[in-house]
Design an enzyme around this catalytic site. Structure first.
Site, PDB file in Angstrom:
ATOM      1  N   ALA A   4     -37.541   0.469 -22.771  1.00 31.26           N
ATOM      2  CA  ALA A   4     -39.034   0.756 -23.048  1.00 31.26           C
ATOM      3  C   ALA A   4     -39.136   1.482 -21.644  1.00 31.26           C
ATOM      4  O   ALA A   4     -38.708   1.410 -20.529  1.00 31.26           O
ATOM      5  CB  ALA A   4     -40.104  -0.580 -23.082  1.00 31.26           C
ATOM      6  N   ASP A   5     -40.414   2.472 -21.988  1.00 31.10           N
ATOM      7  CA  ASP A   5     -40.668   3.214 -20.576  1.00 31.10           C
ATOM      8  C   ASP A   5     -42.146   2.610 -20.201  1.00 31.10           C
ATOM      9  O   ASP A   5     -42.457   2.527 -18.873  1.00 31.10           O
ATOM     10  CB  ASP A   5     -41.013   4.679 -20.935  1.00 31.10           C
ATOM     11  CG  ASP A   5     -39.711   5.181 -21.099  1.00 31.10           C
ATOM     12  OD1 ASP A   5     -38.887   4.899 -22.185  1.00 31.10           O
ATOM     13  OD2 ASP A   5     -38.962   5.882 -20.074  1.00 31.10           O
ATOM     14  N   ARG A   6     -42.853   2.161 -20.877  1.00 28.17           N
ATOM     15  CA  ARG A   6     -43.963   1.156 -20.564  1.00 28.17           C
ATOM     16  C   ARG A   6     -44.330   0.362 -21.739  1.00 28.17           C
ATOM     17  O   ARG A   6     -44.538   0.754 -22.715  1.00 28.17           O
ATOM     18  CB  ARG A   6     -45.156   2.285 -20.150  1.00 28.17           C
ATOM     19  CG  ARG A   6     -46.239   1.855 -19.202  1.00 28.17           C
ATOM     20  CD  ARG A   6     -47.448   2.607 -19.233  1.00 28.17           C
ATOM     21  NE  ARG A   6     -46.816   3.850 -18.405  1.00 28.17           N
ATOM     22  CZ  ARG A   6     -47.684   4.076 -17.144  1.00 28.17           C
ATOM     23  NH1 ARG A   6     -48.748   3.468 -16.733  1.00 28.17           N
ATOM     24  NH2 ARG A   6     -47.620   5.381 -16.418  1.00 28.17           N
TER      25      ARG A   6
ATOM     26  N   ALA B 170     -44.219   1.964 -25.186  1.00 25.25           N
ATOM     27  CA  ALA B 170     -43.871   3.257 -25.427  1.00 25.25           C
ATOM     28  C   ALA B 170     -42.212   3.427 -24.901  1.00 25.25           C
ATOM     29  O   ALA B 170     -41.889   2.847 -24.008  1.00 25.25           O
ATOM     30  CB  ALA B 170     -44.608   4.118 -24.408  1.00 25.25           C
TER      31      ALA B 170
ATOM     32  N   VAL C 113     -43.291   3.824 -16.474  1.00 23.95           N
ATOM     33  CA  VAL C 113     -44.268   3.071 -15.400  1.00 23.95           C
ATOM     34  C   VAL C 113     -43.420   2.853 -14.117  1.00 23.95           C
ATOM     35  O   VAL C 113     -43.910   2.367 -13.237  1.00 23.95           O
ATOM     36  CB  VAL C 113     -45.024   1.646 -16.146  1.00 23.95           C
ATOM     37  CG1 VAL C 113     -44.267   0.803 -16.034  1.00 23.95           C
ATOM     38  CG2 VAL C 113     -46.013   1.465 -15.120  1.00 23.95           C
TER      39      VAL C 113
END
Ligand code: MRU
Length: 402
Positions: free
Chosen positions: A273-275, A283, A102
Protein backbone atom coordinates in the site's frame (compact mmCIF):
# COMPACT_ATOMS: atom_id res chain seq x y z
CA UNK A 1 19.63 -16.29 1.26
CA UNK A 2 20.75 -13.57 -1.18
CA UNK A 3 18.48 -10.56 -1.29
CA UNK A 4 18.47 -7.59 -3.56
CA UNK A 5 18.95 -4.24 -1.98
CA UNK A 6 17.70 -0.78 -2.93
CA UNK A 7 19.93 1.44 -0.74
CA UNK A 8 23.52 1.18 0.52
CA UNK A 9 24.72 3.64 3.13
CA UNK A 10 28.17 3.16 4.56
CA UNK A 11 30.77 5.62 5.79
CA UNK A 12 28.96 8.65 4.50
CA UNK A 13 28.49 7.19 1.04
CA UNK A 14 24.85 6.89 -0.03
CA UNK A 15 24.00 4.78 -3.07
CA UNK A 16 20.85 3.40 -4.66
CA UNK A 17 20.30 0.76 -7.30
CA UNK A 18 18.95 2.45 -10.40
CA UNK A 19 15.69 0.52 -10.68
CA UNK A 20 15.02 1.91 -14.14
CA UNK A 21 17.79 -0.37 -15.44
CA UNK A 22 16.73 -3.53 -13.62
CA UNK A 23 16.53 -6.46 -14.19
CA UNK A 24 19.26 -6.42 -16.82
CA UNK A 25 21.83 -4.07 -15.31
CA UNK A 26 22.65 -3.54 -11.66
CA UNK A 27 24.06 -0.06 -11.43
CA UNK A 28 24.59 1.71 -8.12
CA UNK A 29 24.16 5.47 -8.35
CA UNK A 30 25.69 7.75 -5.74
CA UNK A 31 23.40 10.27 -4.09
CA UNK A 32 25.39 13.29 -3.02
CA UNK A 33 22.78 15.95 -2.46
CA UNK A 34 19.20 16.58 -1.45
CA UNK A 35 18.44 17.52 -5.07
CA UNK A 36 19.79 14.21 -6.34
CA UNK A 37 17.68 12.31 -3.79
CA UNK A 38 14.60 14.27 -4.86
CA UNK A 39 15.34 13.57 -8.52
CA UNK A 40 15.95 9.85 -7.90
CA UNK A 41 12.55 9.55 -6.21
CA UNK A 42 10.69 11.63 -8.79
CA UNK A 43 12.24 9.83 -11.76
CA UNK A 44 11.63 6.46 -10.07
CA UNK A 45 15.25 5.36 -9.98
CA UNK A 46 14.12 4.38 -6.53
CA UNK A 47 10.48 3.63 -5.84
CA UNK A 48 8.22 1.84 -3.39
CA UNK A 49 6.64 3.72 -0.49
CA UNK A 50 9.02 2.67 2.32
CA UNK A 51 12.16 2.89 0.15
CA UNK A 52 11.52 6.48 -0.91
CA UNK A 53 10.96 7.47 2.73
CA UNK A 54 14.25 5.78 3.67
CA UNK A 55 16.16 7.53 0.91
CA UNK A 56 14.75 10.96 1.79
CA UNK A 57 15.73 10.42 5.44
CA UNK A 58 19.23 9.21 4.57
CA UNK A 59 19.76 12.10 2.18
CA UNK A 60 19.22 14.45 5.11
CA UNK A 61 21.52 12.31 7.29
CA UNK A 62 24.23 12.52 4.64
CA UNK A 63 23.78 16.25 4.20
CA UNK A 64 24.08 16.92 7.94
CA UNK A 65 26.97 14.50 8.53
CA UNK A 66 28.98 16.08 5.75
CA UNK A 67 28.10 19.57 6.99
CA UNK A 68 29.33 18.71 10.50
CA UNK A 69 32.66 17.59 9.05
CA UNK A 70 33.25 20.92 7.28
CA UNK A 71 35.73 23.36 8.69
CA UNK A 72 34.72 26.07 9.30
CA UNK A 73 31.16 24.78 9.89
CA UNK A 74 28.57 26.31 7.56
CA UNK A 75 26.55 29.25 8.87
CA UNK A 76 23.41 27.18 9.25
CA UNK A 77 25.18 25.16 11.96
CA UNK A 78 25.96 28.19 14.04
CA UNK A 79 22.61 28.55 15.83
CA UNK A 80 19.41 26.53 16.28
CA UNK A 81 17.39 29.22 14.46
CA UNK A 82 19.75 29.16 11.49
CA UNK A 83 19.58 25.36 11.38
CA UNK A 84 15.79 25.40 11.57
CA UNK A 85 15.58 27.84 8.65
CA UNK A 86 17.93 25.61 6.69
CA UNK A 87 16.27 22.26 7.42
CA UNK A 88 12.60 23.18 7.03
CA UNK A 89 12.77 23.97 3.27
CA UNK A 90 14.80 20.78 2.71
CA UNK A 91 12.09 18.67 4.33
CA UNK A 92 9.36 20.54 2.42
CA UNK A 93 11.25 19.97 -0.82
CA UNK A 94 11.81 16.25 -0.24
CA UNK A 95 8.12 15.88 0.59
CA UNK A 96 7.17 17.15 -2.87
CA UNK A 97 9.00 14.38 -4.75
CA UNK A 98 5.96 12.07 -5.02
CA UNK A 99 2.48 12.71 -3.63
CA UNK A 100 0.67 9.41 -3.02
CA UNK A 101 2.88 7.37 -0.71
CA UNK A 102 2.24 8.70 2.78
CA UNK A 103 5.53 7.22 4.08
CA UNK A 104 7.50 10.08 2.54
CA UNK A 105 5.38 12.68 4.35
CA UNK A 106 5.43 10.58 7.53
CA UNK A 107 9.26 10.55 7.41
CA UNK A 108 9.61 14.28 6.77
CA UNK A 109 7.05 15.05 9.50
CA UNK A 110 8.90 12.81 11.92
CA UNK A 111 12.18 14.58 11.16
CA UNK A 112 10.47 17.92 11.54
CA UNK A 113 9.17 16.83 14.96
CA UNK A 114 12.69 15.79 16.00
CA UNK A 115 13.92 19.21 14.92
CA UNK A 116 11.25 20.97 16.99
CA UNK A 117 11.74 18.82 20.11
CA UNK A 118 15.48 19.20 20.00
CA UNK A 119 15.13 22.98 19.69
CA UNK A 120 12.56 23.02 22.52
CA UNK A 121 14.99 21.04 24.70
CA UNK A 122 17.46 23.91 24.36
CA UNK A 123 20.03 21.92 22.32
CA UNK A 124 22.74 23.68 20.37
CA UNK A 125 22.86 23.38 16.57
CA UNK A 126 25.36 20.52 16.60
CA UNK A 127 23.22 18.45 18.99
CA UNK A 128 20.11 19.16 16.92
CA UNK A 129 21.97 17.95 13.83
CA UNK A 130 23.05 14.80 15.71
CA UNK A 131 19.45 14.16 16.79
CA UNK A 132 18.28 14.49 13.19
CA UNK A 133 21.02 12.14 12.00
CA UNK A 134 20.00 9.54 14.58
CA UNK A 135 16.31 9.81 13.70
CA UNK A 136 16.95 9.70 9.94
CA UNK A 137 19.01 6.54 10.29
CA UNK A 138 16.33 5.01 12.49
CA UNK A 139 13.61 5.63 9.89
CA UNK A 140 15.62 3.68 7.31
CA UNK A 141 16.88 0.97 9.68
CA UNK A 142 13.62 0.07 11.41
CA UNK A 143 11.91 -0.77 8.12
CA UNK A 144 13.38 -4.24 7.62
CA UNK A 145 12.46 -5.55 11.05
CA UNK A 146 8.92 -4.29 10.93
CA UNK A 147 8.56 -5.91 7.49
CA UNK A 148 9.62 -9.21 9.02
CA UNK A 149 7.12 -8.70 11.84
CA UNK A 150 4.18 -7.95 9.54
CA UNK A 151 5.11 -10.86 7.27
CA UNK A 152 5.08 -13.20 10.24
CA UNK A 153 1.78 -11.85 11.53
CA UNK A 154 0.16 -12.19 8.12
CA UNK A 155 1.79 -15.51 7.28
CA UNK A 156 0.94 -17.20 10.60
CA UNK A 157 -2.59 -15.89 10.43
CA UNK A 158 -3.08 -17.25 6.90
CA UNK A 159 -1.61 -20.60 7.90
CA UNK A 160 -4.05 -20.79 10.84
CA UNK A 161 -6.97 -19.69 8.66
CA UNK A 162 -6.21 -22.30 6.06
CA UNK A 163 -5.97 -25.00 8.75
CA UNK A 164 -9.31 -23.84 10.11
CA UNK A 165 -10.69 -24.19 6.59
CA UNK A 166 -9.60 -27.82 6.57
CA UNK A 167 -6.73 -27.37 4.14
CA UNK A 168 -4.24 -30.16 4.39
CA UNK A 169 -1.06 -30.40 2.33
CA UNK A 170 -0.13 -28.19 -0.60
CA UNK A 171 0.74 -24.58 -0.07
CA UNK A 172 -1.21 -21.39 -0.46
CA UNK A 173 -1.02 -19.67 -3.82
CA UNK A 174 -0.61 -15.92 -3.53
CA UNK A 175 -1.21 -13.36 -6.25
CA UNK A 176 0.49 -9.99 -5.89
CA UNK A 177 0.86 -6.84 -7.97
CA UNK A 178 3.67 -4.32 -8.40
CA UNK A 179 6.86 -4.78 -6.40
CA UNK A 180 6.82 -4.81 -2.62
CA UNK A 181 10.06 -6.66 -1.86
CA UNK A 182 13.48 -5.57 -0.70
CA UNK A 183 13.77 -3.23 -3.67
CA UNK A 184 10.69 -1.32 -2.54
CA UNK A 185 11.68 -1.17 1.13
CA UNK A 186 14.81 -1.19 3.28
CA UNK A 187 14.64 -4.99 3.28
CA UNK A 188 12.49 -8.16 3.22
CA UNK A 189 9.38 -6.46 1.86
CA UNK A 190 5.71 -6.17 2.78
CA UNK A 191 3.41 -8.30 0.58
CA UNK A 192 6.47 -9.94 -0.94
CA UNK A 193 7.77 -10.35 2.62
CA UNK A 194 4.61 -12.30 3.45
CA UNK A 195 5.16 -14.48 0.37
CA UNK A 196 8.79 -15.03 1.43
CA UNK A 197 7.68 -15.94 4.96
CA UNK A 198 5.21 -18.53 3.64
CA UNK A 199 7.95 -19.94 1.41
CA UNK A 200 10.46 -20.09 4.27
CA UNK A 201 7.88 -22.01 6.29
CA UNK A 202 7.06 -24.42 3.46
CA UNK A 203 3.51 -23.08 3.22
CA UNK A 204 3.66 -21.42 -0.18
CA UNK A 205 2.29 -23.09 -3.29
CA UNK A 206 3.28 -20.53 -5.88
CA UNK A 207 3.60 -16.77 -6.03
CA UNK A 208 1.73 -15.26 -8.97
CA UNK A 209 2.47 -11.67 -9.94
CA UNK A 210 1.13 -9.28 -12.54
CA UNK A 211 3.49 -7.55 -14.94
CA UNK A 212 2.07 -4.24 -13.68
CA UNK A 213 2.02 -2.00 -16.73
CA UNK A 214 2.97 0.61 -17.62
CA UNK A 215 6.10 0.63 -15.41
CA UNK A 216 6.34 -3.14 -15.16
CA UNK A 217 7.41 -3.26 -11.53
CA UNK A 218 6.10 -6.85 -11.57
CA UNK A 219 7.89 -8.26 -14.60
CA UNK A 220 11.11 -6.25 -14.06
CA UNK A 221 11.48 -6.19 -10.27
CA UNK A 222 9.23 -8.76 -8.58
CA UNK A 223 10.34 -11.33 -11.17
CA UNK A 224 13.97 -10.64 -10.31
CA UNK A 225 13.37 -10.76 -6.57
CA UNK A 226 11.45 -14.05 -6.72
CA UNK A 227 14.07 -15.54 -9.01
CA UNK A 228 16.86 -14.43 -6.66
CA UNK A 229 15.02 -15.88 -3.65
CA UNK A 230 14.29 -19.08 -5.60
CA UNK A 231 10.60 -18.85 -4.82
CA UNK A 232 8.37 -20.81 -7.22
CA UNK A 233 6.46 -18.22 -9.19
CA UNK A 234 4.38 -17.49 -12.25
CA UNK A 235 4.17 -14.16 -14.08
CA UNK A 236 0.86 -13.13 -15.61
CA UNK A 237 -0.09 -10.13 -17.74
CA UNK A 238 -2.34 -7.64 -15.98
CA UNK A 239 -5.19 -8.67 -18.26
CA UNK A 240 -5.02 -12.29 -17.09
CA UNK A 241 -6.11 -11.99 -13.47
CA UNK A 242 -9.73 -12.88 -14.27
CA UNK A 243 -8.67 -15.85 -16.36
CA UNK A 244 -6.30 -17.07 -13.64
CA UNK A 245 -9.04 -17.01 -11.01
CA UNK A 246 -11.61 -18.55 -13.35
CA UNK A 247 -9.39 -21.44 -14.34
CA UNK A 248 -7.67 -22.15 -11.09
CA UNK A 249 -9.46 -24.56 -8.78
CA UNK A 250 -10.36 -22.06 -6.16
CA UNK A 251 -12.64 -23.15 -3.40
CA UNK A 252 -15.42 -20.68 -2.89
CA UNK A 253 -15.19 -18.99 0.43
CA UNK A 254 -18.77 -18.55 1.47
CA UNK A 255 -21.46 -15.95 0.94
CA UNK A 256 -19.97 -13.32 3.17
CA UNK A 257 -16.72 -11.96 1.89
CA UNK A 258 -13.94 -13.01 4.27
CA UNK A 259 -16.12 -15.82 5.67
CA UNK A 260 -14.13 -18.59 4.08
CA UNK A 261 -14.16 -20.72 7.19
CA UNK A 262 -16.46 -23.39 5.79
CA UNK A 263 -14.29 -24.08 2.80
CA UNK A 264 -10.75 -24.77 1.76
CA UNK A 265 -8.47 -21.79 1.37
CA UNK A 266 -6.06 -22.25 -1.51
CA UNK A 267 -5.54 -18.83 -3.02
CA UNK A 268 -5.12 -15.35 -1.60
CA UNK A 269 -4.23 -11.99 -3.04
CA UNK A 270 -1.71 -9.89 -1.09
CA UNK A 271 -0.64 -6.38 -2.02
CA UNK A 272 1.32 -3.51 -0.48
CA UNK A 273 0.00 0.00 0.00
CA UNK A 274 1.02 3.58 -0.58
CA UNK A 275 -1.60 5.08 1.69
CA UNK A 276 -4.38 3.55 3.77
CA UNK A 277 -7.22 5.86 4.82
CA UNK A 278 -8.75 5.70 8.31
CA UNK A 279 -11.60 3.48 7.05
CA UNK A 280 -9.21 1.06 5.30
CA UNK A 281 -9.61 2.30 1.71
CA UNK A 282 -6.19 1.64 0.21
CA UNK A 283 -4.20 3.37 -2.52
CA UNK A 284 -1.74 1.09 -4.26
CA UNK A 285 -0.22 0.60 -7.69
CA UNK A 286 -2.57 1.04 -10.63
CA UNK A 287 -4.31 -2.26 -11.37
CA UNK A 288 -4.71 -3.24 -7.72
CA UNK A 289 -8.38 -2.23 -7.74
CA UNK A 290 -9.05 -4.38 -10.84
CA UNK A 291 -7.41 -7.35 -9.13
CA UNK A 292 -9.43 -6.71 -5.95
CA UNK A 293 -12.74 -6.64 -7.85
CA UNK A 294 -11.84 -9.94 -9.48
CA UNK A 295 -10.80 -11.41 -6.13
CA UNK A 296 -14.19 -10.45 -4.67
CA UNK A 297 -15.97 -11.95 -7.67
CA UNK A 298 -14.11 -15.22 -7.07
CA UNK A 299 -14.33 -15.01 -3.28
CA UNK A 300 -10.60 -14.86 -2.83
CA UNK A 301 -9.35 -13.13 0.31
CA UNK A 302 -7.67 -9.82 -0.49
CA UNK A 303 -5.03 -8.72 1.99
CA UNK A 304 -3.13 -5.45 2.35
CA UNK A 305 0.31 -5.70 3.96
CA UNK A 306 1.87 -2.39 5.02
CA UNK A 307 3.57 -0.67 7.94
CA UNK A 308 1.51 1.32 10.43
CA UNK A 309 3.15 4.46 9.02
CA UNK A 310 1.21 3.87 5.77
CA UNK A 311 -2.07 4.40 7.60
CA UNK A 312 -3.10 8.04 7.35
CA UNK A 313 -5.68 8.80 10.01
CA UNK A 314 -6.03 12.35 8.71
CA UNK A 315 -7.75 10.96 5.64
CA UNK A 316 -11.22 9.61 6.36
CA UNK A 317 -11.62 7.62 3.17
CA UNK A 318 -10.01 6.92 -0.18
CA UNK A 319 -11.71 9.79 -2.02
CA UNK A 320 -9.25 12.25 -0.43
CA UNK A 321 -6.07 10.30 -1.17
CA UNK A 322 -3.93 12.35 -3.60
CA UNK A 323 -3.30 10.27 -6.70
CA UNK A 324 -0.14 10.85 -8.70
CA UNK A 325 -0.47 11.11 -12.46
CA UNK A 326 2.77 10.19 -14.20
CA UNK A 327 3.87 11.92 -17.42
CA UNK A 328 1.69 10.62 -20.31
CA UNK A 329 4.78 9.60 -22.28
CA UNK A 330 5.66 6.98 -19.65
CA UNK A 331 2.56 5.01 -20.62
CA UNK A 332 3.77 4.85 -24.22
CA UNK A 333 7.21 3.46 -23.45
CA UNK A 334 8.58 0.09 -22.47
CA UNK A 335 12.07 -0.37 -21.04
CA UNK A 336 14.16 -3.47 -21.35
CA UNK A 337 17.11 -5.19 -22.99
CA UNK A 338 17.36 -5.80 -26.72
CA UNK A 339 16.12 -9.21 -27.80
CA UNK A 340 17.83 -11.27 -29.09
CA UNK A 341 20.44 -9.91 -26.68
CA UNK A 342 23.32 -7.85 -27.93
CA UNK A 343 26.26 -6.72 -25.82
CA UNK A 344 28.36 -3.58 -25.65
CA UNK A 345 32.16 -3.60 -25.64
CA UNK A 346 32.15 -4.17 -21.83
CA UNK A 347 29.98 -7.27 -22.24
CA UNK A 348 26.88 -5.55 -20.80
CA UNK A 349 23.47 -6.25 -22.30
CA UNK A 350 22.32 -3.35 -24.44
CA UNK A 351 19.25 -1.70 -23.01
CA UNK A 352 16.49 0.06 -24.89
CA UNK A 353 13.42 2.13 -24.32
CA UNK A 354 10.86 1.62 -27.08
CA UNK A 355 7.67 3.42 -27.94
CA UNK A 356 4.70 1.09 -28.26
CA UNK A 357 2.14 3.66 -29.44
CA UNK A 358 1.95 6.05 -32.39
CA UNK A 359 3.86 9.18 -31.43
CA UNK A 360 1.99 12.30 -30.30
CA UNK A 361 -1.17 10.56 -29.13
CA UNK A 362 -3.83 13.06 -28.13
CA UNK A 363 -5.25 11.40 -25.07
CA UNK A 364 -3.34 9.36 -22.52
CA UNK A 365 -4.63 8.53 -19.05
CA UNK A 366 -1.80 7.60 -16.72
CA UNK A 367 -2.65 7.50 -13.02
CA UNK A 368 0.07 5.75 -11.08
CA UNK A 369 -2.22 4.46 -8.32
CA UNK A 370 -5.82 3.46 -7.74
CA UNK A 371 -7.90 3.08 -4.61
CA UNK A 372 -9.34 -0.23 -3.47
CA UNK A 373 -12.36 0.34 -1.22
CA UNK A 374 -12.26 -1.21 2.25
CA UNK A 375 -15.33 -3.22 1.33
CA UNK A 376 -13.16 -5.38 -0.95
CA UNK A 377 -10.36 -5.83 1.58
CA UNK A 378 -10.44 -8.87 3.88
CA UNK A 379 -7.61 -7.85 6.21
CA UNK A 380 -4.95 -5.20 6.75
CA UNK A 381 -1.71 -6.61 8.12
CA UNK A 382 0.81 -4.35 9.85
CA UNK A 383 3.74 -4.92 12.20
CA UNK A 384 1.21 -4.64 15.03
CA UNK A 385 -1.03 -7.47 13.87
CA UNK A 386 -3.93 -8.34 11.60
CA UNK A 387 -6.89 -5.96 11.42
CA UNK A 388 -10.22 -7.25 10.17
CA UNK A 389 -13.61 -5.62 9.90
CA UNK A 390 -16.16 -6.03 12.66
CA UNK A 391 -19.05 -8.34 11.80
CA UNK A 392 -21.42 -6.70 9.37
CA UNK A 393 -19.14 -3.67 8.77
CA UNK A 394 -17.89 -2.71 5.32
CA UNK A 395 -15.08 -0.49 6.60
CA UNK A 396 -12.23 -0.88 9.08
CA UNK A 397 -11.65 1.04 12.25
CA UNK A 398 -7.90 1.64 12.14
CA UNK A 399 -7.79 4.37 14.76
CA UNK A 400 -6.46 1.91 17.37
CA UNK A 401 -3.47 0.67 15.42
CA UNK A 402 -1.59 3.92 14.84
O1 MRU B 1 5.13 3.73 -8.25
P1 MRU B 1 5.82 2.80 -7.30
O2 MRU B 1 6.60 1.72 -7.97
O3 MRU B 1 6.59 3.53 -6.24
O4 MRU B 1 4.61 2.08 -6.55
C1 MRU B 1 4.88 1.15 -5.56
C2 MRU B 1 3.69 0.49 -5.03
O5 MRU B 1 2.57 0.80 -5.36
C3 MRU B 1 3.91 -0.51 -3.94
O6 MRU B 1 2.98 -1.54 -4.00
C4 MRU B 1 3.78 0.19 -2.59
O7 MRU B 1 4.59 1.33 -2.56
C5 MRU B 1 4.15 -0.69 -1.47
S1 MRU B 1 5.87 -1.04 -1.47
C6 MRU B 1 6.22 -1.98 -0.11
Amino acid sequence: MTRLTSIRFTENKLEIVNQLLLPHTTEFVEINSIEQAHDAIKSMKIRGAPAIASLASLALVLHLSRSLDLSPVPEYLISPTALESHIKPILDFLYTARPTAVNLGAATRRLSKTLQSSIAAGSNARTIADDLIREGRLIADEDENRNKEMSKWGGDWLIEESKRCGKTGGGLNVLTVCNTGSLATSGYGTALGLITYLHENYKLGKAYYTQTAPYHQGSRLTALELQTLQIPSVMICDTMVGSLFQNHKIHAVGKEFFAWSQTKLTFVEAVGADRVAKNGDTANKIGTYNAAVLAARHKIPFIVVAPVSTVDLDIADGSSIPIEYRPPLEACLVRGALYPPSFDSQGNKELAQVMITPSDLDGIYNPSFDVTPAELISAIVTEKGVAVKKDGETVFDLSGIV
